[in-house]
Design a protein around this motif. Structure first.
Motif, PDB file in Angstrom:
ATOM      1  N   VAL A 118      25.487  28.333  69.756  1.00 35.27           N
ATOM      2  CA  VAL A 118      25.345  29.779  70.388  1.00 35.27           C
ATOM      3  C   VAL A 118      24.623  29.542  71.666  1.00 35.27           C
ATOM      4  CG1 VAL A 118      25.304  30.411  67.932  1.00 35.27           C
ATOM      5  CG2 VAL A 118      23.306  29.847  69.293  1.00 35.27           C
ATOM      6  N   ASP A 119      24.517  30.973  72.445  1.00 32.05           N
ATOM      7  CA  ASP A 119      23.790  30.655  73.494  1.00 32.05           C
ATOM      8  C   ASP A 119      22.170  30.304  73.312  1.00 32.05           C
ATOM      9  OD1 ASP A 119      25.872  31.854  74.989  1.00 32.05           O
ATOM     10  OD2 ASP A 119      25.181  33.721  74.738  1.00 32.05           O
ATOM     11  N   VAL A 120      21.574  29.432  74.227  1.00 32.40           N
ATOM     12  CA  VAL A 120      20.428  29.018  74.141  1.00 32.40           C
ATOM     13  C   VAL A 120      19.530  29.597  75.504  1.00 32.40           C
ATOM     14  CG1 VAL A 120      18.910  26.831  74.366  1.00 32.40           C
ATOM     15  CG2 VAL A 120      21.136  26.917  73.033  1.00 32.40           C
ATOM     16  N   GLU A 121      18.316  30.426  75.135  1.00 34.64           N
ATOM     17  CA  GLU A 121      17.516  30.726  76.240  1.00 34.64           C
ATOM     18  C   GLU A 121      16.360  29.788  76.577  1.00 34.64           C
ATOM     19  OE1 GLU A 121      14.251  34.441  76.956  1.00 34.64           O
ATOM     20  OE2 GLU A 121      15.531  34.745  75.281  1.00 34.64           O
ATOM     21  N   VAL A 122      16.225  29.183  77.565  1.00 40.60           N
ATOM     22  CA  VAL A 122      15.139  28.318  77.959  1.00 40.60           C
ATOM     23  C   VAL A 122      13.916  29.333  78.187  1.00 40.60           C
ATOM     24  CG1 VAL A 122      14.321  26.311  79.016  1.00 40.60           C
ATOM     25  CG2 VAL A 122      16.688  26.423  78.527  1.00 40.60           C
ATOM     26  N   LEU A 123      12.598  29.020  77.453  1.00 47.93           N
ATOM     27  CA  LEU A 123      11.610  29.739  77.445  1.00 47.93           C
ATOM     28  C   LEU A 123      10.389  28.808  78.231  1.00 47.93           C
ATOM     29  CD1 LEU A 123       9.760  32.443  77.397  1.00 47.93           C
ATOM     30  CD2 LEU A 123       9.243  31.550  75.080  1.00 47.93           C
ATOM     31  N   LEU A 124      10.165  29.238  79.270  1.00 47.37           N
ATOM     32  CA  LEU A 124       9.053  28.112  80.099  1.00 47.37           C
ATOM     33  C   LEU A 124       7.754  28.791  79.646  1.00 47.37           C
ATOM     34  CD1 LEU A 124      10.734  27.500  83.493  1.00 47.37           C
ATOM     35  CD2 LEU A 124      10.841  26.134  81.574  1.00 47.37           C
ATOM     36  N   CYS A 125       6.593  27.844  79.594  1.00 44.48           N
ATOM     37  CA  CYS A 125       5.354  28.200  78.840  1.00 44.48           C
ATOM     38  C   CYS A 125       4.366  27.270  79.662  1.00 44.48           C
ATOM     39  CB  CYS A 125       5.325  28.173  77.499  1.00 44.48           C
ATOM     40  SG  CYS A 125       5.153  26.541  76.664  1.00 44.48           S
TER      41      CYS A 125
END
Length: 282
Positions: free
Chosen positions: A122-129
């Motif tokens: 599935v689509d993967v959203e990369v969240l930077l923190c």
């Protein structure tokens, strides 16, 4: 127990003052006091020791505070994931993978490529923190999976699989007199004149005492090092994306750093399972 009762108790346990807890909850103090008494009767234990001068947690109260926070985090996370699924219009929404900004090196793109090749990806959203935020983002439902680094990041309450282990280097300004050294000891790296090690935030957002600058992310850190205001001991993979005005020297006696992929233990997501399989097959 009801989640309402847990929220009441956690507020009182954190404030250790019924008046402040009532203000925080937006309610009057008498019904809050009655709710805590009712909770104690139902559990058959004393959660708080009350005196005219102070409110303190009993040993049982300390346990409920820890467990109550975890339970409320799980409830909130369930709500967030449910809303995400509704917005996606399916029972299996895309994944949110959280990583520290500036971290991941070559590992992250390889992991994403490996998972994208899976037939049911599935689509993967990369969240930077920021530093140390990944665990909380997992626990509160804003992320599904994270890349964490042991021993620096807390893995408490999370399921994990190890991906790789690496040595560490000290990052210096490119023109520093020690930049040409074959290696430095950890003691030398910690005592470089004029280049203190940075202070990273604790889980509660506070910073430890010390001479080094307070650092929120790697971009800020690299700028401070380039300006000659700090040095840092980091995993060797940082060299992949290092700025040209910085250099590294190996620190053989520094503890190794293990990168793990982590997810909440209550997760039943097929997509999370698929991403973890792809990561561990790299």
């Amino acid at each position: 127990m009801e989640t309402r009762e847990l929220r009441y108790f956690v507020a009182v346990a954190e404030e250790l003052h019924f008046g402040r807890a009532a203000n925080r909850l937006g309610m009057a103090q008498p019904p809050l006091s009655r709710a805590i008494r009712q909770l104690e009767r139902r559990l058959g234990v004393t959660l708080l020791d009350r005196s005219p001068r102070a409110v303190t947690l009993t040993p049982a109260g300390s346990v409920l505070l820890r467990e109550g926070r975890a339970a409320l985090d799980a409830v909130d996370a369930a709500g967030r994931r449910t809303r995400r699924a509704a917005r996606a219009g399916t029972g299996e929404p895309g994944l949110v993978l959280v990583v520290k900004a500036g971290a991941g090196g070559e590992l992250l793109p390889r992991l994403l490529d490996a998972y994208a090749a899976e037939p049911d990806a599935v689509d993967v959203e990369v969240l930077l923190c920021g530093i140390g935020e990944q665990g909380q983002l997992l626990r509160d439902g804003r992320a599904d999976v994270a890349l964490l680094h042991r021993p620096y990041d807390s893995l408490a309450g999370l399921d994990t699989e190890e991906l790789c282990t690496e040595a560490q280097v000290v990052v210096l300004p490119a023109g520093h007199p020690l930049a040409g050294r074959a290696e430095l000891s950890l003691a030398e790296a910690r005592a470089l004149p004029g280049l203190p090690l940075p202070r990273w935030p604790r889980p509660d957002g506070s910073y430890p005492d010390g001479p080094g600058p307070e650092v929120r992310d790697h971009a800020q850190l690299y700028q401070l090092i380039a300006l000659g205001r700090a040095a840092a001991v980091l995993p060797m993979s940082c060299r992949v994306q290092l700025r040209p005005d910085l250099t590294t020297v190996p620190v053989p006696d520094a503890p190794t750093v293990t990168t793990v992929i982590a997810w909440p233990p209550q997760s039943r997501s097929r997509a999370v399972a698929g991403l973890v399989r792809a990561a561990t097959r790299r």
